[in-house]
Write a protein that holds these residues in place. Structure first.
Motif, mmCIF file in Angstrom:
data_model
loop_
_atom_site.group_PDB
_atom_site.id
_atom_site.type_symbol
_atom_site.label_atom_id
_atom_site.label_comp_id
_atom_site.label_asym_id
_atom_site.label_seq_id
_atom_site.Cartn_x
_atom_site.Cartn_y
_atom_site.Cartn_z
ATOM 1 N N VAL A 103 0.851 -1.177 0.000
ATOM 2 C CA VAL A 103 0.000 0.000 0.000
ATOM 3 C C VAL A 103 0.893 1.236 0.000
ATOM 4 C CG1 VAL A 103 -1.753 1.334 1.205
ATOM 5 C CG2 VAL A 103 -1.889 -1.161 1.184
ATOM 6 N N VAL A 104 0.657 2.110 -0.939
ATOM 7 C CA VAL A 104 1.442 3.334 -1.090
ATOM 8 C C VAL A 104 0.511 4.532 -0.979
ATOM 9 C CG1 VAL A 104 2.920 4.682 -2.617
ATOM 10 C CG2 VAL A 104 3.124 2.197 -2.564
ATOM 11 N N THR A 105 0.880 5.514 -0.182
ATOM 12 C CA THR A 105 0.159 6.786 -0.151
ATOM 13 C C THR A 105 1.097 7.890 -0.601
ATOM 14 O OG1 THR A 105 0.714 7.156 2.175
ATOM 15 C CG2 THR A 105 -1.352 6.021 1.708
ATOM 16 N N TYR A 106 0.555 8.860 -1.287
ATOM 17 C CA TYR A 106 1.390 9.955 -1.767
ATOM 18 C C TYR A 106 0.534 11.186 -2.016
ATOM 19 C CZ TYR A 106 -0.244 8.318 -6.354
ATOM 20 O OH TYR A 106 -1.014 7.914 -7.423
ATOM 21 N N THR A 107 1.180 12.323 -2.010
ATOM 22 C CA THR A 107 0.544 13.598 -2.298
ATOM 23 C C THR A 107 1.021 14.101 -3.651
ATOM 24 O OG1 THR A 107 0.409 14.165 0.045
ATOM 25 C CG2 THR A 107 0.226 15.982 -1.532
ATOM 26 N N THR A 108 0.101 14.598 -4.440
ATOM 27 C CA THR A 108 0.425 15.123 -5.766
ATOM 28 C C THR A 108 0.150 16.614 -5.812
ATOM 29 O OG1 THR A 108 -0.130 13.020 -6.835
ATOM 30 C CG2 THR A 108 -0.067 14.977 -8.227
ATOM 31 N N LEU A 109 1.150 17.369 -6.234
ATOM 32 C CA LEU A 109 0.988 18.791 -6.510
ATOM 33 C C LEU A 109 1.094 18.989 -8.016
ATOM 34 C CD1 LEU A 109 3.151 20.473 -3.700
ATOM 35 C CD2 LEU A 109 0.688 20.022 -3.711
ATOM 36 N N ALA A 110 0.145 19.695 -8.582
ATOM 37 C CA ALA A 110 0.105 19.841 -10.035
ATOM 38 C C ALA A 110 -0.238 21.266 -10.436
ATOM 39 C CB ALA A 110 -0.909 18.874 -10.641
ATOM 40 N N ARG A 133 4.975 13.997 -7.428
ATOM 41 C CA ARG A 133 4.402 13.108 -6.419
ATOM 42 C C ARG A 133 5.364 12.964 -5.246
ATOM 43 N NH1 ARG A 133 3.360 8.952 -11.238
ATOM 44 N NH2 ARG A 133 1.694 10.079 -12.291
ATOM 45 N N PHE A 134 4.846 13.209 -4.054
ATOM 46 C CA PHE A 134 5.607 13.039 -2.815
ATOM 47 C C PHE A 134 5.089 11.776 -2.128
ATOM 48 C CE2 PHE A 134 5.321 17.539 -3.738
ATOM 49 C CZ PHE A 134 6.604 18.004 -3.542
ATOM 50 N N PHE A 135 5.870 10.707 -2.175
ATOM 51 C CA PHE A 135 5.427 9.442 -1.584
ATOM 52 C C PHE A 135 5.690 9.464 -0.087
ATOM 53 C CE2 PHE A 135 5.679 8.354 -6.006
ATOM 54 C CZ PHE A 135 4.649 7.450 -6.181
ATOM 55 N N GLU A 136 4.651 9.125 0.671
ATOM 56 C CA GLU A 136 4.725 9.180 2.120
ATOM 57 C C GLU A 136 4.939 7.817 2.742
ATOM 58 O OE1 GLU A 136 0.862 10.572 2.306
ATOM 59 O OE2 GLU A 136 1.305 12.577 1.556
ATOM 60 N N ALA A 137 4.461 6.771 2.062
ATOM 61 C CA ALA A 137 4.609 5.415 2.589
ATOM 62 C C ALA A 137 4.736 4.465 1.416
ATOM 63 C CB ALA A 137 3.406 5.038 3.454
ATOM 64 N N GLY A 138 5.433 3.354 1.622
ATOM 65 C CA GLY A 138 5.640 2.390 0.558
ATOM 66 C C GLY A 138 7.045 2.490 -0.003
ATOM 67 N N ALA A 139 7.346 1.625 -0.965
ATOM 68 C CA ALA A 139 8.717 1.504 -1.472
ATOM 69 C C ALA A 139 9.007 2.432 -2.646
ATOM 70 C CB ALA A 139 8.970 0.057 -1.897
ATOM 71 N N HIS A 140 8.050 3.218 -3.102
ATOM 72 C CA HIS A 140 8.250 4.055 -4.276
ATOM 73 C C HIS A 140 8.960 5.345 -3.899
ATOM 74 C CE1 HIS A 140 5.318 1.785 -6.896
ATOM 75 N NE2 HIS A 140 5.065 1.300 -5.702
ATOM 76 N N GLY A 141 9.646 5.919 -4.865
ATOM 77 C CA GLY A 141 10.278 7.211 -4.670
ATOM 78 C C GLY A 141 9.460 8.302 -5.324
ATOM 79 N N GLY A 142 9.810 9.568 -5.063
ATOM 80 C CA GLY A 142 9.120 10.682 -5.682
ATOM 81 C C GLY A 142 9.356 10.716 -7.178
ATOM 82 N N SER A 143 8.474 11.392 -7.898
ATOM 83 C CA SER A 143 8.614 11.439 -9.349
ATOM 84 C C SER A 143 7.970 12.698 -9.903
ATOM 85 C CB SER A 143 7.966 10.213 -10.005
ATOM 86 O OG SER A 143 6.571 10.193 -9.762
ATOM 87 N N ASP A 144 8.429 13.098 -11.091
ATOM 88 C CA ASP A 144 7.876 14.224 -11.827
ATOM 89 C C ASP A 144 7.315 13.716 -13.145
ATOM 90 O OD1 ASP A 144 8.874 16.792 -10.293
ATOM 91 O OD2 ASP A 144 10.601 15.427 -10.404
ATOM 92 N N ALA A 145 6.318 14.391 -13.659
ATOM 93 C CA ALA A 145 5.750 14.016 -14.948
ATOM 94 C C ALA A 145 5.157 15.241 -15.615
ATOM 95 C CB ALA A 145 4.681 12.940 -14.782
ATOM 96 N N VAL A 146 5.339 15.319 -16.934
ATOM 97 C CA VAL A 146 4.731 16.352 -17.752
ATOM 98 C C VAL A 146 3.906 15.661 -18.826
ATOM 99 C CG1 VAL A 146 5.111 18.303 -19.297
ATOM 100 C CG2 VAL A 146 6.638 17.937 -17.353
ATOM 101 N N SER A 147 2.691 16.109 -19.003
ATOM 102 C CA SER A 147 1.843 15.537 -20.040
ATOM 103 C C SER A 147 1.080 16.660 -20.724
ATOM 104 C CB SER A 147 0.861 14.520 -19.449
ATOM 105 O OG SER A 147 0.039 15.129 -18.471
ATOM 106 N N GLY A 148 0.819 16.484 -22.002
ATOM 107 C CA GLY A 148 0.092 17.529 -22.707
ATOM 108 C C GLY A 148 -0.079 17.234 -24.171
ATOM 109 N N LEU A 149 -0.927 18.032 -24.786
ATOM 110 C CA LEU A 149 -1.231 17.899 -26.207
ATOM 111 C C LEU A 149 -1.594 19.283 -26.724
ATOM 112 C CD1 LEU A 149 -1.522 15.615 -28.340
ATOM 113 C CD2 LEU A 149 -3.959 15.567 -27.788
ATOM 114 N N ALA A 150 -1.105 19.634 -27.922
ATOM 115 C CA ALA A 150 -1.382 20.957 -28.474
ATOM 116 C C ALA A 150 -1.388 20.905 -29.991
ATOM 117 C CB ALA A 150 -0.349 21.976 -27.998
#
Length: 589
Positions: A103-110, A133-150
């Motif tokens: 079980v992983v919990t995390y906070t996302t700021l976008a 993404r700021f992971f608070e619990a679990g084995a995952h690390g933080g990550s960044d992502a950019v997505s878009g279409l134009a």
């Protein structure tokens, strides 16, 4: 960007058949997929005064040139320009049921923005989002992502000169077979950030009764931030695409039916070049031809094209160590040996031909089908579009051509309507893969099905349908992509030569209001990737997600989402996840 591939341009081909002018043909080259801005074999706009774009999202599939705009079609202001930037904070939970109990919990700021352009001379749409993404619990690390279409088109000189720009950003994961999974929460294998941009002008003018059209576009695509990759059992390192530069141009001169002769005729030429950084691969294509259009009725025409074409695909080998093994660089790709001569992987030149029919019984229906001979074999392509009203649109396209990963993405974006709307995965922020406008639609799922660096011949079909009944919006997209890779013998990619990848995808969604302040959304997606490598297995990913939205104030929106997503593989354990999210979005109006 168009890689050698026939444009599904039947839809625009009959736009002017009512007066029986040569309004366009599908004998055009495009990159990568069934969708794309075209590099015309022939003049697809003889007599631009007779061809009128709707201005509410004429897609590149209806355009005669690579940049995607229909020269000569006025842009009608049918909607206002809207810019809606936003900030968002979400609390997420990811429960992995298989293969592990985690079980992983995390906070996302976008932060992001949704933009639609509807001015007198500018039309287009854009949706861009950055999140951390700021992971608070679990084995995952933080990550960044950019997505878009134009995709945005600007009229520089009225009915004469246009300029278009567009792009795509997406985060993807790579399977042990080399396929891609648009599920960035899966933290196994390799992941990478895809960037793709393109731009270029289109020109239309007249010299007496002769219509002259020209177009040029250039595009750049890159997969960055590639993390470690564990190959399938018995397989070598995965050759993931790095970056490429694509260029294409077209020029045509033509006369429509009845102006000089009972039939329409024209001469045309096109050029394509794509340079891929991986092993210095290069795709070159030159073509010149003569095109005829013979009206049969006021809604039906026969089209023929004969020409000469030369296609070359070449590359270099990788640097070898003392044991003869290829050297892999710090970026996870093979190191190119620039001291060795370029090796030819594919070469052909000679006569080509295409014949087909274009049918336009009304302004709401367009269809075309073509058969021809190219790339030393038969080729088939065509399109169908139906717009029963301004609330519904159906687009079907079939394609065949040679391209690279980068040019195929640019082509798919150019195929989208300029008034597209996208849906996003609420958990990853990624675009849904398909976009539908008032007059047409398209999907990028097929071009993102595999990220191998090799040039390929691609065939397939794309279907996009969108409708609105009452206040309810619904969309479905589906498709199939077939790729046979081209690589030189005696190189590290020789094993890929002739290898075939197949990708099926299906995505859909429905949304609507509950009351004046509340709404709902339900989306589902699925994709299956297969490769004929001996040691490769099938891979599939799927998901179902539901969301409830509540407008607390004019600027503050609350969202609650629940979903289930899975990844199924033959060679590694399956993955099944339950996802939940609570979020707040502040919209700057």
């Amino acid at each position: 960007m168009r890689g050698l591939h026939h444009s599904i341009a039947g839809r625009h081909a009959l736009m002017a058949l009512a007066p029986l002018c040569l309004a366009g043909t599908a004998l055009a080259q495009t990159t990568g997929t069934a969708t794309g801005g075209t590099l015309s074999y022939g003049s697809t706009g003889l007599g631009d005064d007779t061809v009128t774009g709707e201005g509410d999202g004429t897609s590149a599939a209806k355009q005669p040139h690579a940049p995607g705009g229909r020269p000569g079609s006025p842009i009608k202001p049918q909607r206002r320009t809207k810019i809606r930037p936003y900030l968002e904070v979400d609390q997420d939970l990811l429960a992995e049921l298989t293969p592990y109990d985690d079980v992983v919990t995390y906070t996302t700021l976008a932060a992001g923005a949704d933009v639609s352009f509807g001015g007198r001379r500018t039309e287009g749409a854009a949706s861009i989002r950055y999140e951390h993404r700021f992971f608070e619990a679990g084995a995952h690390g933080g990550s960044d992502a950019v997505s878009g279409l134009a995709r945005v088109r600007r009229e520089i000189l009225p009915r004469t000169l246009y300029f278009e720009v567009g792009g795509l950003a997406a985060r993807t994961g790579f399977t042990p077979t080399g396929g891609t999974l648009l599920n960035t929460l899966a933290n196994n294998g390799s992941t990478g950030q895809i960037w793709s941009v393109y731009g270029g002008p289109a020109l239309t003018t007249h010299a007496g009764v002769v219509a002259i059209n020209a177009g040029y576009s250039v595009g750049y695509t890159e997969i960055g931030s590639l993390h470690s990759y564990v190959p399938a059992s018995g397989g070598g390192a995965l050759d993931v695409f790095d970056h490429s530069l694509s260029q294409q141009g077209s020029l045509s001169a033509s006369v429509r039916p009845g102006m000089v002769l009972p039939f329409g005729f024209g001469v045309n030429g096109g050029y394509l070049r794509e340079d891929v950084s991986n092993l210095d691969q290069r795709l070159l294509d030159w073509r010149a031809g003569v095109q005829l259009v013979q009206p049969l009725t006021r809604s039906l025409a026969l089209v023929g094209d004969i020409g000469w074409e030369r296609v070359e695909v070449s590359q270099r080998d990788a640097v070898r160590d003392s044991s003869g093994n290829p050297v892999v660089g710090a970026n996870g790709r093979y190191v190119t040996d620039m001291t060795q001569p370029r090796k030819m992987a594919y070469e052909t030149d000679g006569l080509t031909w295409d014949v087909g029919v274009m049918w336009r019984p009304s302004r709401r229906t367009n269809a075309s089908f073509y058969v021809g001979h190219r790339y030393d074999s038969m080729t088939y392509y065509g399109s169908f579009s139906y717009n029963p009203d301004r609330r519904s649109s159906l687009t079907v396209s079939v394609y065949d051509g040679i391209s690279g990963f980068g040019s195929s993405i640019g082509n798919a974006v150019q195929q989208l309507p300029t008034d597209f709307e996208v849906s996003r995965n609420p958990f990853t922020g990624d675009i849904g893969g398909c976009a539908v406008g008032t007059s047409s639609g398209g999907c990028v799922n097929g071009v993102l099905g595999s990220a191998a660096s090799s040039i390929f011949r691609g065939r397939g079909v794309n279907i996009a349908y969108g409708t609105q009944f009452g206040h309810v919006h619904a969309m479905v997209g589906a498709g199939y992509a077939w790729r046979r890779y081209i690589a030189a013998s005696g190189t590290v990619l020789a094993e890929a030569n002739g290898r075939v990848d197949r990708n099926w995808y299906l995505t859909g969604g429905i949304s609507g209001p509950i009351d004046q302040r509340s709404s709902y959304g339900l989306t589902a997606f699925g994709a299956l990737y297969r490769s004929d490598r001996v040691y490769a297995g099938d891979a599939a990913n799927w998901g179902v997600i539901g969301s409830l939205n509540r407008q607390f104030t004019e600027k503050l929106l609350g969202t609650a989402s629940l979903g289930i997503e899975g990844v199924n593989r033959q060679l590694t354990p399956d993955e099944l996840d339950i996802l939940a999210r609570l979020g707040l979005r502040y919209i700057f109006r």
